[in-house]
Design a protein around this motif. Sequence first.
Motif, PDB file in Angstrom:
ATOM      1  N   ARG A  96     -15.791 -46.523 129.032  1.00 56.87           N
ATOM      2  CA  ARG A  96     -14.463 -47.143 128.894  1.00 56.87           C
ATOM      3  C   ARG A  96     -14.544 -48.561 128.320  1.00 56.87           C
ATOM      4  O   ARG A  96     -13.655 -48.991 127.591  1.00 56.87           O
ATOM      5  CB  ARG A  96     -13.755 -47.201 130.256  1.00 56.87           C
ATOM      6  CG  ARG A  96     -13.164 -45.886 130.699  1.00 56.87           C
ATOM      7  CD  ARG A  96     -12.268 -46.144 131.892  1.00 56.87           C
ATOM      8  NE  ARG A  96     -11.847 -44.940 132.556  1.00 56.87           N
ATOM      9  CZ  ARG A  96     -10.898 -44.112 132.110  1.00 56.87           C
ATOM     10  NH1 ARG A  96     -10.318 -44.355 130.961  1.00 56.87           N
ATOM     11  NH2 ARG A  96     -10.560 -43.041 132.799  1.00 56.87           N
ATOM     12  N   LYS A  97     -15.612 -49.276 128.694  1.00 57.37           N
ATOM     13  CA  LYS A  97     -15.753 -50.654 128.201  1.00 57.37           C
ATOM     14  C   LYS A  97     -15.998 -50.666 126.685  1.00 57.37           C
ATOM     15  O   LYS A  97     -15.565 -51.575 125.981  1.00 57.37           O
ATOM     16  CB  LYS A  97     -16.901 -51.358 128.920  1.00 57.37           C
ATOM     17  CG  LYS A  97     -16.578 -51.744 130.363  1.00 57.37           C
ATOM     18  CD  LYS A  97     -17.617 -52.701 130.921  1.00 57.37           C
ATOM     19  CE  LYS A  97     -17.286 -53.098 132.349  1.00 57.37           C
ATOM     20  NZ  LYS A  97     -17.898 -52.210 133.352  1.00 57.37           N
ATOM     21  N   VAL A  98     -16.709 -49.663 126.192  1.00 52.97           N
ATOM     22  CA  VAL A  98     -17.004 -49.581 124.757  1.00 52.97           C
ATOM     23  C   VAL A  98     -15.785 -49.065 123.995  1.00 52.97           C
ATOM     24  O   VAL A  98     -15.432 -49.574 122.927  1.00 52.97           O
ATOM     25  CB  VAL A  98     -18.214 -48.653 124.513  1.00 52.97           C
ATOM     26  CG1 VAL A  98     -18.435 -48.436 123.011  1.00 52.97           C
ATOM     27  CG2 VAL A  98     -19.466 -49.222 125.147  1.00 52.97           C
ATOM     28  N   HIS A  99     -15.152 -48.026 124.542  1.00 50.26           N
ATOM     29  CA  HIS A  99     -14.069 -47.334 123.821  1.00 50.26           C
ATOM     30  C   HIS A  99     -12.715 -47.719 124.415  1.00 50.26           C
ATOM     31  O   HIS A  99     -12.073 -46.949 125.115  1.00 50.26           O
ATOM     32  CB  HIS A  99     -14.296 -45.827 123.878  1.00 50.26           C
ATOM     33  CG  HIS A  99     -15.605 -45.403 123.292  1.00 50.26           C
ATOM     34  ND1 HIS A  99     -15.898 -45.554 121.955  1.00 50.26           N
ATOM     35  CD2 HIS A  99     -16.712 -44.856 123.865  1.00 50.26           C
ATOM     36  CE1 HIS A  99     -17.123 -45.099 121.727  1.00 50.26           C
ATOM     37  NE2 HIS A  99     -17.635 -44.687 122.861  1.00 50.26           N
ATOM     38  N   THR A 100     -12.293 -48.925 124.089  1.00 46.00           N
ATOM     39  CA  THR A 100     -11.013 -49.409 124.621  1.00 46.00           C
ATOM     40  C   THR A 100      -9.867 -48.953 123.716  1.00 46.00           C
ATOM     41  O   THR A 100     -10.059 -48.720 122.512  1.00 46.00           O
ATOM     42  CB  THR A 100     -10.997 -50.944 124.702  1.00 46.00           C
ATOM     43  OG1 THR A 100     -11.041 -51.471 123.368  1.00 46.00           O
ATOM     44  CG2 THR A 100     -12.179 -51.474 125.499  1.00 46.00           C
ATOM     45  N   TYR A 105      -6.534 -49.087 118.638  1.00 45.24           N
ATOM     46  CA  TYR A 105      -5.379 -49.597 117.891  1.00 45.24           C
ATOM     47  C   TYR A 105      -5.826 -50.297 116.609  1.00 45.24           C
ATOM     48  O   TYR A 105      -5.274 -50.075 115.538  1.00 45.24           O
ATOM     49  CB  TYR A 105      -4.592 -50.554 118.794  1.00 45.24           C
ATOM     50  CG  TYR A 105      -3.520 -51.356 118.105  1.00 45.24           C
ATOM     51  CD1 TYR A 105      -2.448 -50.732 117.468  1.00 45.24           C
ATOM     52  CD2 TYR A 105      -3.577 -52.744 118.088  1.00 45.24           C
ATOM     53  CE1 TYR A 105      -1.465 -51.491 116.831  1.00 45.24           C
ATOM     54  CE2 TYR A 105      -2.604 -53.500 117.467  1.00 45.24           C
ATOM     55  CZ  TYR A 105      -1.546 -52.859 116.830  1.00 45.24           C
ATOM     56  OH  TYR A 105      -0.582 -53.594 116.200  1.00 45.24           O
ATOM     57  N   GLU A 106      -6.864 -51.135 116.720  1.00 44.17           N
ATOM     58  CA  GLU A 106      -7.375 -51.837 115.533  1.00 44.17           C
ATOM     59  C   GLU A 106      -7.966 -50.842 114.529  1.00 44.17           C
ATOM     60  O   GLU A 106      -7.782 -50.989 113.314  1.00 44.17           O
ATOM     61  CB  GLU A 106      -8.430 -52.885 115.929  1.00 44.17           C
ATOM     62  CG  GLU A 106      -7.868 -54.050 116.743  1.00 44.17           C
ATOM     63  CD  GLU A 106      -6.744 -54.804 116.030  1.00 44.17           C
ATOM     64  OE1 GLU A 106      -6.789 -54.904 114.787  1.00 44.17           O
ATOM     65  OE2 GLU A 106      -5.822 -55.286 116.713  1.00 44.17           O
ATOM     66  N   TRP A 130      -5.633 -40.961 126.617  1.00 43.74           N
ATOM     67  CA  TRP A 130      -6.171 -42.216 126.056  1.00 43.74           C
ATOM     68  C   TRP A 130      -5.403 -42.615 124.800  1.00 43.74           C
ATOM     69  O   TRP A 130      -5.024 -43.774 124.610  1.00 43.74           O
ATOM     70  CB  TRP A 130      -7.660 -42.011 125.744  1.00 43.74           C
ATOM     71  CG  TRP A 130      -8.407 -43.183 125.188  1.00 43.74           C
ATOM     72  CD1 TRP A 130      -9.135 -44.100 125.894  1.00 43.74           C
ATOM     73  CD2 TRP A 130      -8.532 -43.561 123.799  1.00 43.74           C
ATOM     74  NE1 TRP A 130      -9.693 -45.021 125.041  1.00 43.74           N
ATOM     75  CE2 TRP A 130      -9.340 -44.715 123.746  1.00 43.74           C
ATOM     76  CE3 TRP A 130      -8.026 -43.038 122.604  1.00 43.74           C
ATOM     77  CZ2 TRP A 130      -9.661 -45.356 122.552  1.00 43.74           C
ATOM     78  CZ3 TRP A 130      -8.347 -43.672 121.404  1.00 43.74           C
ATOM     79  CH2 TRP A 130      -9.154 -44.814 121.384  1.00 43.74           C
ATOM     80  N   GLY A 131      -5.158 -41.633 123.939  1.00 48.75           N
ATOM     81  CA  GLY A 131      -4.475 -41.894 122.679  1.00 48.75           C
ATOM     82  C   GLY A 131      -3.034 -42.321 122.839  1.00 48.75           C
ATOM     83  O   GLY A 131      -2.455 -42.923 121.918  1.00 48.75           O
ATOM     84  N   GLY A 132      -2.436 -42.029 123.998  1.00 55.58           N
ATOM     85  CA  GLY A 132      -1.056 -42.440 124.240  1.00 55.58           C
ATOM     86  C   GLY A 132      -0.902 -43.948 124.217  1.00 55.58           C
ATOM     87  O   GLY A 132       0.093 -44.478 123.711  1.00 55.58           O
ATOM     88  N   ARG A 133      -1.902 -44.642 124.729  1.00 64.17           N
ATOM     89  CA  ARG A 133      -1.863 -46.114 124.731  1.00 64.17           C
ATOM     90  C   ARG A 133      -1.986 -46.649 123.309  1.00 64.17           C
ATOM     91  O   ARG A 133      -1.344 -47.633 122.940  1.00 64.17           O
ATOM     92  CB  ARG A 133      -2.985 -46.665 125.623  1.00 64.17           C
ATOM     93  CG  ARG A 133      -3.061 -48.192 125.629  1.00 64.17           C
ATOM     94  CD  ARG A 133      -2.192 -48.812 126.702  1.00 64.17           C
ATOM     95  NE  ARG A 133      -1.831 -50.198 126.413  1.00 64.17           N
ATOM     96  CZ  ARG A 133      -2.651 -51.247 126.486  1.00 64.17           C
ATOM     97  NH1 ARG A 133      -3.915 -51.089 126.820  1.00 64.17           N
ATOM     98  NH2 ARG A 133      -2.212 -52.459 126.222  1.00 64.17           N
ATOM     99  N   VAL A 134      -2.833 -46.005 122.502  1.00 64.35           N
ATOM    100  CA  VAL A 134      -2.974 -46.419 121.104  1.00 64.35           C
ATOM    101  C   VAL A 134      -1.652 -46.191 120.365  1.00 64.35           C
ATOM    102  O   VAL A 134      -1.176 -47.056 119.623  1.00 64.35           O
ATOM    103  CB  VAL A 134      -4.122 -45.651 120.411  1.00 64.35           C
ATOM    104  CG1 VAL A 134      -4.226 -46.053 118.947  1.00 64.35           C
ATOM    105  CG2 VAL A 134      -5.450 -45.905 121.132  1.00 64.35           C
ATOM    106  N   ALA A 135      -1.039 -45.025 120.597  1.00 63.98           N
ATOM    107  CA  ALA A 135       0.208 -44.686 119.892  1.00 63.98           C
ATOM    108  C   ALA A 135       1.342 -45.635 120.274  1.00 63.98           C
ATOM    109  O   ALA A 135       2.135 -46.038 119.424  1.00 63.98           O
ATOM    110  CB  ALA A 135       0.602 -43.240 120.184  1.00 63.98           C
ATOM    111  N   VAL A 136       1.430 -46.010 121.558  1.00 66.21           N
ATOM    112  CA  VAL A 136       2.527 -46.905 121.960  1.00 66.21           C
ATOM    113  C   VAL A 136       2.315 -48.297 121.364  1.00 66.21           C
ATOM    114  O   VAL A 136       3.272 -48.988 121.014  1.00 66.21           O
ATOM    115  CB  VAL A 136       2.713 -46.946 123.492  1.00 66.21           C
ATOM    116  CG1 VAL A 136       1.669 -47.824 124.185  1.00 66.21           C
ATOM    117  CG2 VAL A 136       4.110 -47.465 123.853  1.00 66.21           C
TER     118      VAL A 136
END
Length: 241
Positions: A96-100, A105-106, A130-136
């Motif tokens: 999780r620390k590596v794949h935030t 998003y970046e 996990w991808g939901g946070r990126v999408a929002v």
Amino acid sequence: MSSSDSQCFVNPPTLSPTCGAGTVQELGGLKTYVTGPSDSKLAVLLISDIFGYEAPKFRKLADKVAAAGFLAVAPDFFYGDPVDLSNPQFDRDAWRKVHTTDKGYEDAKPVIAALKSKGVSAIGAAGFCWGGRVAVKLAGSVDIQAAVLLHPSRVTEDDINEVKVPIAILGAEIDHIAPAEQLKDFGDKLSAKAELDSFVKIYPGVAHGWTVKYNDEDEFAVKSAEEAHEDMLNWFIKYVK
């Protein structure tokens, strides 16, 4: 790891690098599963859960999006390092620390830029767990035209307050990561934005991850997943045009 997080890790898929009707190409610096008409002006970016872009049901859904006329792209946001529960040395916290999701998003920005350079004029983003946070987070920018969050994880009130594009949130009745009450609260906040169309739906009798981790033998689970897929597609058909 908290007990609420454990739902993310249930029912891991058997990954297959060759599954799906599409091909793997480089897009915006990431290996990406690409499917659908290459000359489409409309694209959907699919952002996976922690098991990554080689999950067969995730790719099958990308193919379904492509069949509706979109160029569907699903990048490998984990650089060949998805969660691997078969490895006894696997460390969830270190992963999780590596794949935030902030890094996700970046990393999504060059993918979106690459799509636009190919002539794509409208883009939707679908994020799973996990991808939901990126999408929002993408929905808080003007880089995309619409977003769908499917059983998202770790989405905050601040994320919701920043949303600038039409957004749908599809949640499970049995979800400790994104509880139905929290998603309904998000819906209330979004409804208060008069200039923005939003939609929140809670699917009864299903658990976190149901849209891409359903059991093929369970008729109800398959039907619920297909209903969510249709709702997602309808949102993109309405707003990505």
